[in-house]
Design a protein around this motif. Structure first.
Motif, PDB file in Angstrom:
ATOM      1  N   GLU A  73      -3.920  -6.632  15.183  1.00  0.00           N
ATOM      2  CA  GLU A  73      -2.744  -5.883  15.566  1.00  0.00           C
ATOM      3  C   GLU A  73      -1.914  -6.687  16.561  1.00  0.00           C
ATOM      4  O   GLU A  73      -2.443  -7.465  17.363  1.00  0.00           O
ATOM      5  N   ALA A  83      -3.127   1.995   0.234  1.00  0.00           N
ATOM      6  CA  ALA A  83      -4.067   3.091  -0.005  1.00  0.00           C
ATOM      7  C   ALA A  83      -3.390   4.449   0.079  1.00  0.00           C
ATOM      8  O   ALA A  83      -3.876   5.430  -0.494  1.00  0.00           O
ATOM      9  N   TYR A  84      -2.246   4.525   0.781  1.00  0.00           N
ATOM     10  CA  TYR A  84      -1.541   5.800   0.930  1.00  0.00           C
ATOM     11  C   TYR A  84      -0.313   5.894   0.039  1.00  0.00           C
ATOM     12  O   TYR A  84       0.498   6.811   0.201  1.00  0.00           O
ATOM     13  N   ARG A 117       3.878   2.375  10.657  1.00  0.00           N
ATOM     14  CA  ARG A 117       3.739   1.301   9.676  1.00  0.00           C
ATOM     15  C   ARG A 117       2.338   1.253   9.073  1.00  0.00           C
ATOM     16  O   ARG A 117       2.162   0.798   7.949  1.00  0.00           O
ATOM     17  N   GLN A 118       1.333   1.722   9.821  1.00  0.00           N
ATOM     18  CA  GLN A 118      -0.018   1.725   9.278  1.00  0.00           C
ATOM     19  C   GLN A 118      -0.171   2.739   8.154  1.00  0.00           C
ATOM     20  O   GLN A 118      -1.042   2.590   7.302  1.00  0.00           O
ATOM     21  N   PHE A 119       0.680   3.741   8.144  1.00  0.00           N
ATOM     22  CA  PHE A 119       0.677   4.709   7.043  1.00  0.00           C
ATOM     23  C   PHE A 119       1.604   4.273   5.922  1.00  0.00           C
ATOM     24  O   PHE A 119       1.213   4.191   4.753  1.00  0.00           O
ATOM     25  N   GLU A 144       2.963   1.382   5.189  1.00  0.00           N
ATOM     26  CA  GLU A 144       2.762   0.062   4.595  1.00  0.00           C
ATOM     27  C   GLU A 144       1.385  -0.107   3.952  1.00  0.00           C
ATOM     28  O   GLU A 144       1.115  -1.143   3.346  1.00  0.00           O
ATOM     29  N   ASP A 145       0.520   0.869   4.064  1.00  0.00           N
ATOM     30  CA  ASP A 145      -0.835   0.751   3.515  1.00  0.00           C
ATOM     31  C   ASP A 145      -0.829   1.176   2.047  1.00  0.00           C
ATOM     32  O   ASP A 145      -0.528   2.337   1.739  1.00  0.00           O
TER      33      ASP A 145
END
Length: 313
Positions: free
Chosen positions: A306, A146-147, A139-141, A143-144
């Motif tokens: 987190e 920036a990516y 999810r950090q990838f 949902e960001d």
């Protein structure tokens, strides 16, 4: 009463193994991936889904594709073709570089890369950001912002160069009664969202490629060996190697329709035993209770923002 972080729906992600080189048949797997899973857990799931033997290094690499317009002819190319040309201007050299990988998600045991300094006249892309696979969540990838627009590739065995291209298809939703159990890109489809504590293989094609076969070229040679009516000495050796020595080979070989065979049920039996969170059931019960009580939408977060969850590696 403060609320617990909402467990997000699983992502549906398709993985294609060297899709421009392996086509007959293509080798692909589509996974329903828990949002809280780390990339290291995804690596382990992909090893299971693609039938790899987990004997080589891996990494995930993400970059935004960049157009590469054709470079204009240098003025001196026509005036003095026999003379050496000066170094290209910085802008031209930059345009001729492949897309830079701004993000590398690496094996936790891998040492940081020592990048070479820039060469004069040929500016290098910026060094990528590195994250440890066991500390970076899906999810950090996904949902960001920036990516957004980035393309990610899962690479396994840097010698053979097995690259699995990733494509996010949406989120996992339940069967609607008409047999449509598939991905939804609609953020409002959470009523039927599927959230699991393990990866699920929902589709795929092609027999697993042979470990240490020599990449796509070696894999094609191996398939040719099984398709030969009168195999020569090299082809007979390749057959014996796959059936008796290959770490993920099979005594049944690859003749006939076996090159298309793979076993989703067996894959899912193994994936079901690979739990992502230790306290998943408690988190889900709390989430369901809060939804029933209709309480506020706040979140309990730790100092880094987190959710406080325990991972199984």
């Amino acid at each position: 009463m403060a609320t617990t972080r909402t467990l997000q729906p699983n992502y549906i992600v398709k993985f294609d193994l060297l899709p421009r080189e392996i086509t007959n048949p293509p080798i692909s797997r589509t996974l329903s991936c828990p949002a809280e899973a780390t990339f290291y857990q995804l690596h382990k799931a992909l090893q299971i889904a693609f039938g790899w033997a987990t004997t080589h290094c891996f990494e995930f690499e993400a970059s935004r594709p960049r157009p590469r317009p054709p470079l204009p002819l240098h003025p001196r190319l026509q005036q003095q073709p026999s003379h050496p040309l000066p170094p290209p201007p910085a802008a031209e050299a930059e345009a001729d570089l492949p897309p830079a990988p701004p993000l590398r998600v690496v094996d936790p045991d891998e040492e940081p890369l020592d990048f070479e300094p820039n060469m004069p006249g040929f500016p290098q892309p910026p060094n990528p950001t590195e994250k440890k696979a066991n500390r970076f969540k899906l999810r950090q990838f996904f949902e960001d912002p920036a990516y957004a627009g980035y393309e990610m590739v899962y690479s396994y065995d840097f010698g053979d160069g097995w690259e699995h291209e990733m494509a996010l298809l949406g989120t996992h939703v339940e069967d609607d009664g008409g047999g449509n159990n598939n991905a939804s890109a609609d953020a409002n489809a959470n009523a039927n969202a599927v959230t699991t504590n393990h990866f699920v293989c929902v589709g795929g094609t092609g027999h697993p490629a042979a470990e240490d076969a020599g990449g796509s070229f070696g894999w094609e040679k191996l398939k040719e060996a099984y398709g030969a009516g009168r195999p020569d000495a090299e082809q007979r050796y390749l057959r014996r190697w796959f059936e008796k020595m290959c770490s993920n080979g099979s005594a049944r070989g690859l003749a006939g329709a076996r090159v298309d065979e793979w076993h989703r049920e067996g894959v899912n039996q193994v994936l079901a035993g690979m739990k992502i969170l230790k306290n998943f059931d408690r988190l889900r019960r709390e989430q369901q209770q809060q939804q029933e009580e209709g309480e506020g939408e706040g979140e309990d977060e730790d100092e880094e923002g987190e959710v406080d969850v325990n991972y199984l590696v």
